[in-house]
Motif scaffolding. Structure first.
Motif, PDB file in Angstrom:
ATOM      1  N   ASP A 148       0.816  -1.219   0.000  1.00 59.78           N
ATOM      2  CA  ASP A 148       0.000   0.000   0.000  1.00 59.78           C
ATOM      3  C   ASP A 148       0.847   1.265   0.000  1.00 59.78           C
ATOM      4  N   ALA A 149       2.000   1.200   0.638  1.00 59.38           N
ATOM      5  CA  ALA A 149       2.919   2.351   0.753  1.00 59.38           C
ATOM      6  C   ALA A 149       2.223   3.570   1.357  1.00 59.38           C
ATOM      7  N   GLU A 150       1.294   3.326   2.319  1.00 59.03           N
ATOM      8  CA  GLU A 150       0.568   4.421   2.960  1.00 59.03           C
ATOM      9  C   GLU A 150       1.134   4.784   4.322  1.00 59.03           C
ATOM     10  N   GLU A 151       1.918   3.915   4.914  1.00 58.22           N
ATOM     11  CA  GLU A 151       2.494   4.159   6.239  1.00 58.22           C
ATOM     12  C   GLU A 151       4.015   4.079   6.165  1.00 58.22           C
ATOM     13  N   GLN A 152       4.675   4.944   6.939  1.00 57.10           N
ATOM     14  CA  GLN A 152       6.124   4.836   7.079  1.00 57.10           C
ATOM     15  C   GLN A 152       6.426   3.712   8.046  1.00 57.10           C
ATOM     16  N   LEU A 153       7.114   2.695   7.573  1.00 61.18           N
ATOM     17  CA  LEU A 153       7.334   1.508   8.385  1.00 61.18           C
ATOM     18  C   LEU A 153       8.633   1.544   9.174  1.00 61.18           C
ATOM     19  N   VAL A 154       9.614   2.319   8.719  1.00 62.32           N
ATOM     20  CA  VAL A 154      10.880   2.440   9.454  1.00 62.32           C
ATOM     21  C   VAL A 154      11.050   3.900   9.849  1.00 62.32           C
ATOM     22  N   ALA A 155      11.079   4.158  11.157  1.00 61.35           N
ATOM     23  CA  ALA A 155      11.154   5.533  11.650  1.00 61.35           C
ATOM     24  C   ALA A 155      12.473   6.194  11.271  1.00 61.35           C
ATOM     25  N   ASP A 156      12.425   7.493  11.077  1.00 68.04           N
ATOM     26  CA  ASP A 156      13.647   8.237  10.736  1.00 68.04           C
ATOM     27  C   ASP A 156      14.659   8.215  11.866  1.00 68.04           C
ATOM     28  N   SER A 157      14.187   8.008  13.096  1.00 69.17           N
ATOM     29  CA  SER A 157      15.080   8.046  14.259  1.00 69.17           C
ATOM     30  C   SER A 157      15.805   6.729  14.515  1.00 69.17           C
ATOM     31  N   VAL A 158      15.569   5.697  13.691  1.00 70.76           N
ATOM     32  CA  VAL A 158      16.255   4.416  13.864  1.00 70.76           C
ATOM     33  C   VAL A 158      17.756   4.607  13.655  1.00 70.76           C
ATOM     34  N   LYS A 159      18.559   4.019  14.572  1.00 72.78           N
ATOM     35  CA  LYS A 159      20.012   4.115  14.475  1.00 72.78           C
ATOM     36  C   LYS A 159      20.577   2.774  14.029  1.00 72.78           C
ATOM     37  N   LEU A 160      21.251   2.778  12.890  1.00 70.86           N
ATOM     38  CA  LEU A 160      21.854   1.560  12.343  1.00 70.86           C
ATOM     39  C   LEU A 160      23.356   1.607  12.521  1.00 70.86           C
ATOM     40  N   GLU A 161      23.904   0.567  13.171  1.00 76.19           N
ATOM     41  CA  GLU A 161      25.347   0.433  13.305  1.00 76.19           C
ATOM     42  C   GLU A 161      25.735  -0.953  12.792  1.00 76.19           C
ATOM     43  N   ASN A 162      26.317  -0.955  11.612  1.00 71.78           N
ATOM     44  CA  ASN A 162      26.720  -2.227  10.994  1.00 71.78           C
ATOM     45  C   ASN A 162      25.558  -3.221  10.972  1.00 71.78           C
ATOM     46  N   SER A 163      24.389  -2.741  10.562  1.00 70.65           N
ATOM     47  CA  SER A 163      23.172  -3.558  10.602  1.00 70.65           C
ATOM     48  C   SER A 163      22.422  -3.453   9.282  1.00 70.65           C
ATOM     49  N   LYS A 164      21.537  -4.410   9.075  1.00 73.43           N
ATOM     50  CA  LYS A 164      20.772  -4.472   7.825  1.00 73.43           C
ATOM     51  C   LYS A 164      19.317  -4.773   8.138  1.00 73.43           C
ATOM     52  N   ILE A 165      18.411  -4.079   7.425  1.00 71.19           N
ATOM     53  CA  ILE A 165      16.975  -4.325   7.524  1.00 71.19           C
ATOM     54  C   ILE A 165      16.497  -4.935   6.215  1.00 71.19           C
ATOM     55  N   ILE A 166      15.928  -6.116   6.294  1.00 70.95           N
ATOM     56  CA  ILE A 166      15.381  -6.794   5.114  1.00 70.95           C
ATOM     57  C   ILE A 166      13.863  -6.591   5.139  1.00 70.95           C
ATOM     58  N   GLU A 167      13.352  -5.782   4.239  1.00 69.72           N
ATOM     59  CA  GLU A 167      11.929  -5.430   4.249  1.00 69.72           C
ATOM     60  C   GLU A 167      11.061  -6.610   3.812  1.00 69.72           C
ATOM     61  N   PRO A 168       9.750  -6.568   4.212  1.00 72.22           N
ATOM     62  CA  PRO A 168       9.099  -5.515   4.986  1.00 72.22           C
ATOM     63  C   PRO A 168       9.290  -5.702   6.480  1.00 72.22           C
ATOM     64  N   CYS A 169       9.511  -4.598   7.175  1.00 75.52           N
ATOM     65  CA  CYS A 169       9.612  -4.582   8.626  1.00 75.52           C
ATOM     66  C   CYS A 169       8.997  -3.292   9.147  1.00 75.52           C
ATOM     67  N   PHE A 170       8.527  -3.329  10.381  1.00 74.01           N
ATOM     68  CA  PHE A 170       8.187  -2.109  11.099  1.00 74.01           C
ATOM     69  C   PHE A 170       9.241  -1.911  12.167  1.00 74.01           C
ATOM     70  N   ILE A 171       9.895  -0.744  12.155  1.00 74.44           N
ATOM     71  CA  ILE A 171      10.903  -0.405  13.158  1.00 74.44           C
ATOM     72  C   ILE A 171      10.501   0.938  13.760  1.00 74.44           C
ATOM     73  N   GLY A 172      10.204   0.950  15.072  1.00 74.19           N
ATOM     74  CA  GLY A 172       9.658   2.130  15.718  1.00 74.19           C
ATOM     75  C   GLY A 172      10.682   3.200  16.026  1.00 74.19           C
ATOM     76  N   GLU A 173      10.216   4.224  16.732  1.00 79.65           N
ATOM     77  CA  GLU A 173      11.051   5.384  17.058  1.00 79.65           C
ATOM     78  C   GLU A 173      12.176   5.009  18.018  1.00 79.65           C
ATOM     79  N   ASN A 174      13.350   5.593  17.767  1.00 79.46           N
ATOM     80  CA  ASN A 174      14.513   5.506  18.664  1.00 79.46           C
ATOM     81  C   ASN A 174      14.988   4.071  18.886  1.00 79.46           C
ATOM     82  N   VAL A 175      14.770   3.221  17.911  1.00 80.87           N
ATOM     83  CA  VAL A 175      15.301   1.857  17.969  1.00 80.87           C
ATOM     84  C   VAL A 175      16.768   1.880  17.556  1.00 80.87           C
ATOM     85  N   VAL A 176      17.606   1.126  18.279  1.00 76.45           N
ATOM     86  CA  VAL A 176      19.028   1.016  17.960  1.00 76.45           C
ATOM     87  C   VAL A 176      19.314  -0.402  17.492  1.00 76.45           C
TER      88      VAL A 176
END
Length: 339
Positions: free
Chosen positions: A245-273
Motif C-alpha cells: 500500500d505504501a501508505e504508512e512509514q514503516l521504518v522511523a527516521d530516528s532508527v540508528k543503524l550500526e553495521n546492521s541491515k533491515i530486510i523489508e518488509p519490517c516495522f521499526i519504531g522510534e529511537n530503535v538502535v
C-alpha cells in the motif's frame, strides 16, 4: 455511523503477552490491534464516523491509559469516543447491551480480536450485513446459510454437513442497531442463554424471524490474533499489505543503524538502535528497543526491550524485556529477564 467495539476480554490464549496489556492493545505491524481494526472498518464504510463506543472490562485492567488511547483513536477519525464497562463475562449479546445508550441508528459492531482487508459497498436494501470470509473448512466455523436471493436465512455453528463456505468473522452492520437492541433486551428479559451466556446470534435470529433482510459482505483477508503463532502470522501478512500500500512509514527516521541491515518488509519504531544486527523480513520492533549482535526474522518485539546475542525466528517478545541467549522460537511476556 457508529462503530461499537466490545473488547472486555483479557485474551488468555495470548498469554504471556496479554498478562499486562489487554490483547486488543497489543501492537501488530506497529499499531494496536483495535486501532487497525477500527481504521480498516472506517475505510470500508466510506462515510463519516460520528461515534465509536468501546466496551471495556475491569478498570483495574483497562485503565486510564487504555481509555486515553481509545479516545485518541476516535478523535483521529473525527468521532466521539464513548466508554462502557462489562463487569461480568456474560457473552457477546450482553457485551453489546452494555453500550445500550449508543445503540441507535446505523452502526457496525466489531469484536476486537481480528483484522481484515476488504473492499465492498454496503447493500442499501439490507437491514443488516454480516461480514464473512470464504474458507476451505467451513465445518470449523460458524457459517451463514443463504437463500436463492443471496439473503442470509440462518446462522449455523460448525456444520457437520455443508451449508456454505462463508464463515462469520465477528463484524456486523445494522441499518438501525436499535432493532438489535430490542431483540437482545428480550433475550436478557427472558434469560435466554447458550453456553451460559447471552449471544448476539440469538438477537439476530429473532430479527430474521421478523423478516429483516440480512446480506453478506465478504472480506478479502481475515487475520486472527488469537494466540502467539497466529499473531506472528498476522504481523507477517499485515507488513506485506502495508508495504504494497505504501501508505504508512514503516521504518522511523530516528532508527540508528550500526553495521546492521533491515530486510523489508519490517516495522521499526522510534529511537530503535540496531547494532551488528540483521532484521527481517517480517519483523516488528516497538519504540525505544535495542537489538545487538542478533539475527531476527518473522517476529514481534514490543517497546523498551533489549535483545542481545539472539538468533530469533517466529518469536514474540513483550515490553521492557531483557533477553540475552541462544533460544530460537520463544514467547516472552512483559518485564521478563533472560540473561
Amino acid at each position: 455511523m457508529k462503530i461499537i467495539v466490545p473488547m472486555a476480554g483479557r485474551g488468555s490464549r495470548l498469554r504471556p503477552q496479554s498478562l499486562t496489556v489487554p490483547k486488543p492493545l497489543i501492537p501488530v505491524a506497529g499499531q494496536p490491534i483495535v486501532h487497525r481494526l477500527v481504521k480498516d472498518i472506517a475505510k470500508v464504510l466510506k462515510q463519516p464516523i460520528d461515534e465509536i463506543a468501546f466496551v471495556l472490562g475491569d478498570p483495574a485492567w483497562f485503565g486510564d491509559d487504555v481509555v486515553a488511547s481509545l479516545e485518541d483513536l476516535a478523535k483521529s477519525l473525527g468521532a466521539k469516543a464513548s466508554i462502557y464497562r462489562q463487569d461480568k463475562p456474560l457473552g457477546t449479546g450482553h457485551a453489546i447491551m452494555c453500550a445500550e445508550p449508543s445503540l441507535s441508528g446505523p452502526a457496525v459492531i466489531a469484536y476486537a480480536d481480528t483484522l481484515i482487508r476488504a473492499e465492498f459497498d454496503l447493500d442499501p436494501q439490507a437491514d443488516s450485513v454480516i461480514w464473512t470470509k470464504q474458507v476451505e473448512n467451513p465445518e470449523a466455523y460458524g457459517v451463514v446459510k443463504l437463500n436463492g436471493n443471496d439473503e442470509i436465512v440462518e446462522l449455523v455453528e460448525k456444520p457437520a454437513d455443508f451449508v456454505s463456505d462463508q464463515a462469520v468473522i465477528g463484524i456486523y452492520y445494522f441499518k438501525d442497531v436499535g432493532v438489535l437492541k430490542g431483540k437482545l433486551q428480550e433475550i436478557l428479559d427472558e434469560n435466554v442463554m447458550n453456553g451460559g451466556e447471552y449471544q448476539i446470534n440469538d438477537g439476530i435470529k429473532r430479527m430474521m424471524a421478523d423478516g429483516k433482510i440480512f446480506k453478506t459482505g465478504t472480506v478479502d483477508e481475515w487475520m486472527d490474533c488469537g494466540n502467539k503463532n497466529i499473531t506472528i502470522e498476522t504481523n507477517q501478512r499485515m507488513l506485506g499489505f502495508l508495504q504494497a500500500d505504501a501508505e504508512e512509514q514503516l521504518v522511523a527516521d530516528s532508527v540508528k543503524l550500526e553495521n546492521s541491515k533491515i530486510i523489508e518488509p519490517c516495522f521499526i519504531g522510534e529511537n530503535v538502535v540496531l547494532k551488528d544486527a540483521t532484521i527481517g523480513p517480517f519483523v516488528s520492533i516497538g519504540n525505544d528497543s535495542t537489538v545487538e549482535n542478533s539475527t531476527i526474522k518473522n517476529s514481534l518485539i514490543q517497546t523498551h526491550t533489549s535483545i542481545k546475542n539472539a538468533n530469533l525466528e517466529d518469536a514474540m517478545i513483550g515490553n521492557n524485556v531483557k533477553y540475552d541467549g541462544k533460544f530460537t522460537s520463544v514467547s516472552i511476556g512483559d518485564y521478563s529477564v533472560l540473561e
